[in-house]
Design an enzyme around this catalytic site. Structure first.
Site: not given
Length: 460
Positions: A11, A15, A22, A154
């Site tokens: 990923g 954010r 990340k 979820e």
């Protein structure tokens, strides 16, 4: 039976608002991906498979030679990511750990316990869970009246009742390897995100009457997944407290551990005292009995026993025993200081070797210098080692005395027991036992001060 590991690291982490993937953001001096890899190594996998995607080469470089890699060109969910590993793992017998690369606080001990629980209970799948005070945003573990795991739901797909559940999915699992890849063939994107969830295989196993279990973490902090800079800072604080606590258990004294920053790779002997606002980075080691005072920063350096470092910066250098540095000194890379060397306030040393017992008390620069034992440098001494194009070496032999405000213009040698007079510019070698004087001659002009406008005789 064999263990395998799949680390999900494809990923971008939008954010984080960063060009860096990340999983490569650092916590206590090490990327999150490396923290996860180190924890996973506790279960001794026969194969590691890291799923890469965004800026794949950067991620690959971090674990080069330690893992196999598969590319997830489109990030279509965790289930899709795990499917990428089928070509390497699909036909193998054993247990497969699936873990996200953005969970730096997970410990090897917890993963070993998870594997043991999975094996002992003969599960086809085991979910690593945690009890959350605020479960918002996490997938919930839904159990039946017999406390058996029914499914994982979820946040965006949960009912109001399911949102009240506090047992959450950490995103770490153990599966029977072959059954995992068989079940992944049957998952769909029928969910709020339109993605392939690895969690959907749990429902497939349950429908087939297979045994699914959940192992709950003792420490919720280990479950932290880092998705933004706020969580990154939180992970840093938790990991730092963990590191500092272990050093205290090992016999290190901290005056303010909350304001002391120590990287994962740092080693510290017992009986060291560390004051607040000290930063220890990289592969630094600190010897027994040393004192690091407030404001000191040391990176990739070896500090011997019984040293005192006072409000100073040390980079990529080696200090032997009983060395004193500072306050406000700077030891730059590739410097070596022998036993009992004293480097005082506002002294800079760069790429130099300093012999035992040598002292440079204040306001001195020693660059590209090879200095013997028991040498004394007066205040304001400079080795002039750079002509704008090349660096040159200065040699100062044992027991030399370099007078205050001496300028040693390299390449130059000051011999054993030699002395330079204060204020001298030394451009030629100084022989053993000689005194070198390199000053301009002083001339006094009698009465000339009377002609100056500031002289008292001109005042009304």
């Amino acid at each position: 039976m064999s263990n395998y590991a799949i680390i999900l690291a494809a990923g971008k982490g939008t954010r984080m608002k960063s060009d860096l993937p990340k999983v490569l953001h650092q916590v206590t001096g090490q990327s999150m991906l490396e923290h996860v890899y180190d924890a996973v190594s506790a279960i001794s996998p026969d194969k590691y498979v890291t799923v890469i995607g965004h800026k794949a080469e950067l991620v690959r470089d971090v674990l080069a030679g330690k893992s196999d890699f598969v590319l997830q060109e489109e990030q279509l969910g965790t289930g899709h990511a795990v499917q990428m590993a089928e070509g390497i793992l699909g036909d193998l017998e054993g247990h497969t750990l699936v873990i996200a690369g953005d969970t730096p606080l997970i410990t090897g001990e917890s993963l070993k316990d998870l594997i043991a629980f999975h094996v002992n209970h003969k599960n086809v799948a085991t979910i690593l869970t945690a009890q959350a005070q605020d479960p918002f945003g996490y997938g919930r573990i839904v159990r039946n009246a017999h406390d058996e795991v029914v499914k994982i739901v979820e946040q965006k797909d949960a009912t109001d009742f399911e949102k009240q559940i506090q047992e959450i999915n950490t995103g770490t699992y153990v599966f029977d390897n072959k059954r995992l890849f068989e079940a992944l063939k049957n998952i769909t994107t029928n969910n709020a995100q339109g993605e392939y969830y690895v969690t959907d295989v749990i429902g497939i196993f349950k429908e087939a009457g297979e045994k699914v279990g959940a192992y709950k973490l003792r420490d919720f902090d280990e479950s932290l997944g880092v998705n933004d800079r706020i969580a990154l800072a939180q992970a840093q604080a938790i990991m730092q407290a963990r590191i500092n606590r272990q050093h205290m258990v090992n016999g290190v004294s901290f005056t303010n551990p909350q304001a002391t920053y120590i990287d994962t790779g740092v080693t510290i002997a017992a009986n060291v005292t560390i004051e607040g606002n000290v930063t220890l980075k990289g592969k630094t080691s600190i010897g027994s009995g040393s004192l690091l005072t407030n404001g000191t920063r040391i990176e990739d350096s070896e500090i011997g026993d019984n040293c005192v470092i006072t409000q100073s910066v040390i980079e990529s250098s080696r200090l032997a025993d009983a060395v004193t540095v500072g306050p406000f000194a700077h030891i730059r890379p590739d410097s070596q200081l022998a036993d009992n060397v004293h480097i005082g306030n506002f002294v800079e040393v760069k790429a130099s070797t300093i012999g035992s017992g040598t002292k440079a008390g204040h306001l001195t620069y020693l660059g590209n210098a090879s200095v013997g034992q028991e040498v004394n440098f007066g205040a304001g001494t400079i080795t002039v080692n750079y002509d704008g194009q090349s660096k040159f070496d200065t040699q100062v032999a044992d027991h030399a005395f370099v007078g205050s405000h001496s300028t040693l213009i390299a390449p130059v040698t000051v011999g054993e027991n030699a002395l330079t007079a204060a204020g001298s510019v030394i451009t030629e070698d100084v022989p053993k036992d000689a005194v070198a004087i390199g000053r301009g001659r002083q001339v006094n002009k009698a009465g000339y001060a009377l002609k100056k406008p500031h002289h008292p005789s001109h005042r009304g």
